[in-house]
Design an enzyme around this catalytic site. Structure first.
Site, mmCIF file in Angstrom:
data_model
loop_
_atom_site.group_PDB
_atom_site.id
_atom_site.type_symbol
_atom_site.label_atom_id
_atom_site.label_comp_id
_atom_site.label_asym_id
_atom_site.label_seq_id
_atom_site.Cartn_x
_atom_site.Cartn_y
_atom_site.Cartn_z
ATOM 1 C CG ASP A 80 -1.982 0.989 1.290
ATOM 2 O OD1 ASP A 80 -2.121 1.747 0.320
ATOM 3 O OD2 ASP A 80 -2.735 1.014 2.295
ATOM 4 C CE LYS A 81 1.767 6.804 -3.256
ATOM 5 N NZ LYS A 81 0.992 8.064 -3.680
ATOM 6 C CG HIS A 82 -1.221 7.840 2.969
ATOM 7 N ND1 HIS A 82 -2.584 7.782 2.913
ATOM 8 C CD2 HIS A 82 -0.910 9.058 3.479
ATOM 9 C CE1 HIS A 82 -3.089 8.924 3.372
ATOM 10 N NE2 HIS A 82 -2.098 9.708 3.725
ATOM 11 C CB SER A 83 0.512 10.966 -1.287
ATOM 12 O OG SER A 83 0.678 12.372 -1.302
ATOM 13 C CB THR A 120 -5.908 8.771 -5.804
ATOM 14 O OG1 THR A 120 -4.595 9.212 -5.500
ATOM 15 C CG2 THR A 120 -5.841 7.603 -6.764
ATOM 16 N NE ARG A 168 -7.091 15.853 13.498
ATOM 17 C CZ ARG A 168 -6.383 15.234 12.543
ATOM 18 N NH1 ARG A 168 -6.787 14.095 12.032
ATOM 19 N NH2 ARG A 168 -5.260 15.753 12.105
ATOM 20 C CB SER A 183 -5.553 10.875 10.969
ATOM 21 O OG SER A 183 -6.087 10.987 9.685
ATOM 22 C CE LYS A 187 -7.025 8.369 6.959
ATOM 23 N NZ LYS A 187 -7.404 9.709 6.552
ATOM 24 C CE LYS A 188 -3.041 4.244 3.825
ATOM 25 N NZ LYS A 188 -3.284 3.964 2.408
#
Ligand code: URA
Length: 438
Positions: A80-83, A120, A168, A183, A187-188
């Protein structure tokens, strides 16, 4: 446990136990805690901070507030990737099929645009027919059959995070590193991948404008991920100027396709190969990131990564004729050039301003749930460090709304700074946390 006592405890600088944090999140998720009390606690956290133990407990409680996916039956490590969010950031559109083309399964749950940053899901949904609203069952099936699926966030995963994020957002409590790390990482963790690459953006067009804060966030997320048994690496990358040339949904899909065809822009390809090399090394597919980059460069050149992208689009209902012939995509009704006021070197293309222009044009949302316009945005023609002549075109503004034209032109013109002396382009990558191999 009385919620008021927990607010007072945090307000006075004491730390909360894992049980207390789990109670807070569970009760808030069940709507047993009113927003005014939760807001007070968030503000106390904002000022007093959370220590490492508290941040990990916060992450775990958010992750456990909904379903936690499990891909262990695949017998392969899922990536998985996250920005952390940027302007012109189309990396996922290229990186996810690229890594999947190397037979590393990619399961990616993505967001929509947030503030001045693009998302995305909005980009993918600009391909007619494409659906990101998959069920968890369908998402898992696609990851297992095709090594690749990208879906929109669902309330079934981390529901407490969704509620807390919305609170928030309107209580001035977003910009706290512990809260951001919890946060993102919750999710990851819930999305079930075993290997996670975190792309932490820094610069004017990022939430973490200073490099120091970006590295702090990167380190915090790596620590949390490792504690939770994940393979995780963070990369701090540049967002002082937009990534690539295109900003706006269809414009970015077209640019991502161009990268998948091996036609650049170079910096987007370079970043995707760098991040992909790290993922391949993280899952143990190659010995080191450099070997991973070489393998991915071959998959890009041979068209396998482009095929993978098309397969994903087809599986998720998107019309392939748009990818075969990008002229079919709707176009903006006007294209306005922005010209250089003087000759010199481009010192700055302020990503924040460019992102704001894209929102003004309708590529992003000004209010929650607003419909976006997929065809609008900004197409740059130059990057920081380039020399330009007076009157040369710096960018094209693609718009549909006449009423925002003059404000957009003004804001975009102000995004450029031209100086007399030569300028070095900023580095694309500021650092890897932890340095590989760890
Ligand atoms: N992105 C997230 O997912 N969470 C934050 O708190 C900030 C940015």
């Amino acid at each position: 446990m009385r919620f008021l006592d927990l607010i007072l405890k945090k307000r006075d600088g004491e730390s909360l136990s894992a049980e207390e944090i789990s109670f807070i999140i569970q009760e808030y998720n069940k709507e047993n805690i009113p927003d005014y009390q939760m807001s007070a606690l968030l503000m106390a956290i904002f000022f007093q901070g959370l220590n490492n133990k508290e941040t990990s407990a916060f992450t775990a409680a958010l992750a456990e507030s909904g379903e936690v996916l499990d891909f262990s039956s695949l017998g392969k490590i899922v990536a998985d990737k996250h920005s952390s969010g940027g302007v012109g950031d189309k990396v996922t559109l290229v990186l996810a099929p690229l890594v999947a083309a190397a037979e590393v399964p990619v399961a990616k749950i993505s967001g929509r645009g947030l503030g001045f940053t693009g998302g995305t899901i909005d980009k993918l949904e600009s391909i007619p027919g494409f659906s990101a609203n998959l069920t968890i069952k369908r998402f898992s099936e696609l990851v297992s059959q095709n090594n690749l699926a990208i879906m929109a966030q669902t309330d079934r995963l981390t529901p407490a995070e969704g509620k807390l994020y919305a609170l928030r957002d309107v209580t001035g409590t977003i910009e706290n590193i512990s809260l951001i790390a919890a946060s993102i990482m919750s999710k990851k963790i819930a999305a079930g991948a075993g290997a996670i690459l975190l792309d932490v953006k820094t610069g004017r067009g990022a939430f973490m404008q200073s490099k120091e804060k970006a590295f702090h966030l990167a380190e915090t997320m790596v620590r949390i991920g490792k504690e939770m048994g994940k393979r995780v690496v963070s990369v701090v990358t540049d967002m002082s100027q937009p990534l690539g040339f295109a900003v706006g949904n269809i414009l970015e899909v077209k640019e991502a396709l161009s990268v998948l065809k091996g036609e650049g822009p170079q910096e987007v390809e370079q970043l995707c190969l760098f991040l992909g090399g790290l993922i391949l090394a993280l899952v143990g597919k190659v010995r080191d990131p450099e070997e991973g980059q070489e393998e991915l460069a071959r998959l890009l050149k041979s068209g396998v990564a482009l095929e993978k992208f098309k397969q994903m689009v087809a599986f998720q209902g998107g019309k392939l004729e748009y990818l075969e012939n990008t002229d079919l995509f709707p176009k903006a009704s006007y294209i306005e050039p922005i010209k250089a006021p003087k000759s010199g070197y481009l010192r700055e293309i302020d990503a924040l301003r460019v992102g704001r222009v894209a929102v003004l044009l309708g590529a992003g949302r000004s209010v929650k749930g607003e419909k976006i316009d997929p065809s609008v945005g900004v197409l740059l023609t130059h990057k920081v460090g380039d020399s330009v002549e007076e009157g040369e075109i710096l960018a094209f503004l693609h718009g549909n709304k006449e009423d925002t034209l003059s404000a957009s032109v003004k804001e975009l013109t102000n995004a450029f700074l031209i100086v007399d002396e030569r300028v070095e382009p900023p580095p694309l990558i500021h650092g890897v946390v932890p340095p590989f191999p760890s």
